[in-house]
Write a protein that holds these residues in place. Structure first.
Motif, PDB file in Angstrom:
ATOM      1  N   LEU A  91      -2.676  84.845  79.468  1.00  0.00           N
ATOM      2  CA  LEU A  91      -3.657  84.290  80.396  1.00  0.00           C
ATOM      3  C   LEU A  91      -3.080  83.121  81.190  1.00  0.00           C
ATOM      4  O   LEU A  91      -3.406  82.944  82.376  1.00  0.00           O
ATOM      5  CB  LEU A  91      -4.908  83.845  79.636  1.00  0.00           C
ATOM      6  N   LEU A  92      -2.222  82.333  80.565  1.00  0.00           N
ATOM      7  CA  LEU A  92      -1.577  81.227  81.288  1.00  0.00           C
ATOM      8  C   LEU A  92      -0.723  81.757  82.438  1.00  0.00           C
ATOM      9  O   LEU A  92      -0.705  81.174  83.531  1.00  0.00           O
ATOM     10  CB  LEU A  92      -0.720  80.396  80.334  1.00  0.00           C
ATOM     11  N   THR A  93      -0.054  82.877  82.216  1.00  0.00           N
ATOM     12  CA  THR A  93       0.758  83.470  83.292  1.00  0.00           C
ATOM     13  C   THR A  93      -0.100  84.069  84.391  1.00  0.00           C
ATOM     14  O   THR A  93       0.381  84.316  85.501  1.00  0.00           O
ATOM     15  CB  THR A  93       1.697  84.570  82.750  1.00  0.00           C
ATOM     16  N   ARG A  94      -1.373  84.314  84.098  1.00  0.00           N
ATOM     17  CA  ARG A  94      -2.295  84.869  85.092  1.00  0.00           C
ATOM     18  C   ARG A  94      -3.069  83.779  85.830  1.00  0.00           C
ATOM     19  O   ARG A  94      -3.985  84.067  86.575  1.00  0.00           O
ATOM     20  CB  ARG A  94      -3.281  85.834  84.417  1.00  0.00           C
ATOM     21  N   GLY A  95      -2.710  82.533  85.600  1.00  0.00           N
ATOM     22  CA  GLY A  95      -3.302  81.435  86.361  1.00  0.00           C
ATOM     23  C   GLY A  95      -4.486  80.744  85.718  1.00  0.00           C
ATOM     24  O   GLY A  95      -5.105  79.868  86.344  1.00  0.00           O
ATOM     25  N   PHE A  96      -4.818  81.102  84.481  1.00  0.00           N
ATOM     26  CA  PHE A  96      -5.917  80.423  83.790  1.00  0.00           C
ATOM     27  C   PHE A  96      -5.372  79.188  83.081  1.00  0.00           C
ATOM     28  O   PHE A  96      -4.271  79.218  82.513  1.00  0.00           O
ATOM     29  CB  PHE A  96      -6.591  81.360  82.796  1.00  0.00           C
ATOM     30  N   SER A  97      -6.140  78.114  83.111  1.00  0.00           N
ATOM     31  CA  SER A  97      -5.704  76.870  82.486  1.00  0.00           C
ATOM     32  C   SER A  97      -5.994  76.884  80.989  1.00  0.00           C
ATOM     33  O   SER A  97      -6.804  77.679  80.503  1.00  0.00           O
ATOM     34  CB  SER A  97      -6.417  75.678  83.137  1.00  0.00           C
ATOM     35  N   SER A  98      -5.344  75.975  80.283  1.00  0.00           N
ATOM     36  CA  SER A  98      -5.604  75.841  78.847  1.00  0.00           C
ATOM     37  C   SER A  98      -7.068  75.512  78.592  1.00  0.00           C
ATOM     38  O   SER A  98      -7.671  76.009  77.631  1.00  0.00           O
ATOM     39  CB  SER A  98      -4.711  74.744  78.250  1.00  0.00           C
ATOM     40  N   ALA A  99      -7.639  74.680  79.472  1.00  0.00           N
ATOM     41  CA  ALA A  99      -9.049  74.299  79.306  1.00  0.00           C
ATOM     42  C   ALA A  99      -9.965  75.505  79.473  1.00  0.00           C
ATOM     43  O   ALA A  99     -10.937  75.671  78.721  1.00  0.00           O
ATOM     44  CB  ALA A  99      -9.411  73.211  80.321  1.00  0.00           C
TER      45      ALA A  99
END
Length: 280
Positions: free
Chosen positions: A172-180
Motif C-alpha cells: 500500500l505504501l508503494t501505491r501512494g497510501f500513507s502510514s497514517a
C-alpha cells in the motif's frame, strides 16, 4: 455529505431509461404504447400487477401499493437513502454529479472516508491475488476447496489470503497510501517497539466486507489450523462498524426487500447459501 445539485438530480432522472433499470429485477413486457407490466420485485405474486409508465417516468404496483419515480425504485430495491440512490444511478449511467459547496469539516471527513475506501479496495485486490497465486496460500486454497469453494467462487466473492508480516503495508505504501491512512483503515498497525508498520491480518483467509453500495469497508479473517482467535475483524474505522455492516448484505438486499431474510452464522455459510441459490 455535500448536497447534490438539484439540476443534476432532475437531468439524471430525465436521461435514465426506467425500463432498463427495472428490467434487471422484473421481466417487463409491453402492455401499451408507453406502459410495461411485470411481476413485482417487492412481493411474491403470480399475476403481474407491477407497471411502468415511460412517458411519466413512474412505476406502480397495484398489488402492494408501492410506487414512485426511478429514485424511489433504486432506494427500495438497493435499500439506500435518497442521496446514495442518486449516486448509485449516476455510477450506473456514467453521469457526473456536481455538489453544493460543503462545509470545510464535512469536506475533510468525506475526503478521509474516500481514501480509506480506496485503500480497502487496493487491499482486497492484493489479498485476492495472493490467494490465487501465492505458493504459501496452498493450504488456504485447499481449505476453501474442501468447503466446495473453487477458484470461480473465490473470484466471485473476491476471497483472499493475507501473507503476513508487513507485505500488505509495504504494498500500500508503494501505491501512494500513507502510514497514517493504512493505520486508520486498520490494514496495518504501528509497532510499539520501533513504530514500524505490520499487517493487521497475517496468514489468514480473507473475506472482504462491503457496504450497501458495494464498497469494501472492512475484512473478516479466518486462521488455519489451531491458531486462535479463529476469526478476526477490522476494528472500528471511519468507514466500518461491525454492528452496522453485515457480510453479504450488499448481495442480499434486493431479495430481502421482498420480505424474507435468512441469517446465518459464518462467512462460509453466507457464501454457500448464495452459491446454492438462496439469495436472501
Amino acid at each position: 455529505m455535500a448536497k447534490i445539485k438539484e439540476e443534476d438530480i432532475d437531468d439524471l432522472r430525465e436521461q435514465t431509461d426506467i425500463v432498463e433499470i427495472v428490467s434487471s429485477h422484473s421481466n417487463l413486457k409491453r402492455s401499451g404504447g408507453h406502459t410495461f407490466k411485470g411481476l413485482c420485485p417487492f412481493h411474491s405474486e403470480k399475476t403481474p400487477s407491477f407497471t411502468v409508465d415511460t412517458a411519466k417516468g413512474l412505476w406502480h404496483c397495484f398489488g402492494c401499493g408501492e410506487g414512485g419515480n426511478i429514485y424511489h425504485f433504486v432506494q427500495k430495491i438497493e435499500t439506500l437513502p435518497f442521496p446514495e440512490s442518486v449516486e448509485w444511478l449516476a455510477r450506473k449511467r456514467g453521469f457526473t454529479l456536481h455538489y453544493e459547496e460543503a462545509r470545510p469539516g464535512d469536506k475533510k471527513a468525506s475526503g478521509v472516508k474516500a481514501r480509506l475506501i480506496e485503500a480497502n479496495a487496493a487491499a482486497a485486490r492484493f489479498f485476492h491475488k495472493s490467494l490465487m497465486s501465492d505458493p504459501d496460500a496452498a493450504a488456504a486454497r485447499s481449505y476453501l476447496e474442501s468447503r466446495g469453494f473453487g477458484a470461480d467462487v473465490a473470484q466471485r466473492w473476491q476471497l483472499g489470503w493475507a501473507p503476513g508480516r508487513d507485505s500488505l503495508s509495504r504494498h500500500l505504501l508503494t501505491r501512494g497510501f500513507s502510514s497514517a491512512e493504512i493505520a486508520q483503515a486498520d490494514l496495518g498497525r504501528k509497532s510499539d517497539r520501533d513504530g514500524s508498520l505490520y499487517d493487521s491480518f497475517r496468514s489468514r483467509i480473507i473475506f472482504p466486507t462491503k457496504n450497501l453500495q458495494g464498497d469494501v469497508v472492512g475484512f473478516g479473517a479466518r486462521s488455519l489450523g489451531d491458531v486462535q482467535p479463529k476469526y478476526l475483524n477490522t476494528a472500528e474505522t471511519p468507514v466500518f462498524s461491525k454492528s452496522r455492516v453485515m457480510y453479504g448484505l450488499d448481495r442480499a438486499k434486493s431479495a430481502i426487500a421482498r420480505g424474507v431474510a435468512v441469517v446465518v452464522e459464518g462467512y462460509t455459510d453466507v457464501i454457500a447459501l448464495h452459491e446454492a441459490g438462496v439469495s436472501e
